[in-house]
Design a protein around this motif. Structure first.
Motif: not given
Length: 213
Positions: A118-122, A134-137, A172-174
């Motif tokens: 949850w925090l990483i998605c934030e 893109e890399q983070t996703v 960022s909304s993936t």
């Protein structure tokens, strides 16, 4: 859960996701052993392969480091703040101290990956660089969505299908729906147990006791 894993495997193969990382899978288009893990291409001399462990470690610790930094910048924990956590899950999640104590509780239940996800998605939502997004996703997918990961979070088949579609154009909304589902899971299951735990009770009792002169 078994059906979800089958659906996930089919979707990932269709979307070009993880088949390059599965040992022993035969395919005419499979990338060589040293193919790039982020770009999912068939390059044979990818420099990111040597630094992937460092990037992966950074991904798993960035939220915790930010959490510690937030605590350093906040006033000392008060009884009022601790009591506010009992008012709603949102109050707990907005508190730097609350997140730190909630993380410790989740560690004791071996479910810390839910909060980390949850925090990483934030953090992902705040990233302005498209290449980094893109890399983070793709790294989040490997760490928390892939059925091969020990840190896999619990997502239903519908949300997994949404993620697989979103992975075609990472943004960022993936993981927006997945993040909401994990938030609801923690709110429904982990939060009530935390509020009824000895960890929370002991913290309140400590703050309620008058200071000795």
């Amino acid at each position: 859960m078994g059906s979800e894993r089958v659906e996930m495997g089919q979707s990932v193969e269709d979307g070009g996701g993880e088949q390059n990382h599965t040992p022993g899978r035969s395919s005419s288009t499979r990338a060589p052993p040293d193919a790039c893990c982020f770009c999912w291409c068939c390059c044979c001399s990818c420099s990111c392969l040597t630094v992937r462990p460092a990037k992966e470690e950074k991904m798993t610790t960035i939220s915790e480091e930010q959490e510690e930094a937030d605590i350093d910048q906040t006033p000392q924990l008060s009884l009022e703040e601790v009591q506010s956590w009992a008012e709603s899950f949102e109050h707990l999640m907005k508190s730097a101290h609350g997140l730190a104590h909630f993380r410790q509780f989740l560690k004791s239940e071996f479910s810390e990956e839910n909060l980390n996800f949850w925090l990483i998605c934030e953090d992902l939502k705040k990233e302005p660089n498209n290449l980094t997004v893109e890399q983070t996703v793709k790294q989040i997918f490997e760490d928390y969505v892939s059925v091969m990961s020990p840190k896999e979070v619990s997502l239903d088949s519908r949300v997994r299908e949404v993620i697989n579609r979103n992975m075609q154009q990472p943004s960022s909304s993936t993981f927006e729906e997945a993040q909401l589902q994990i938030f609801m899971l923690m709110q429904r299951d982990s939060y009530p147990r935390f509020m009824g735990s000895s960890m929370y009770a002991d913290l309140r009792q400590k703050l309620e006791q008058p200071e000795e002169s």
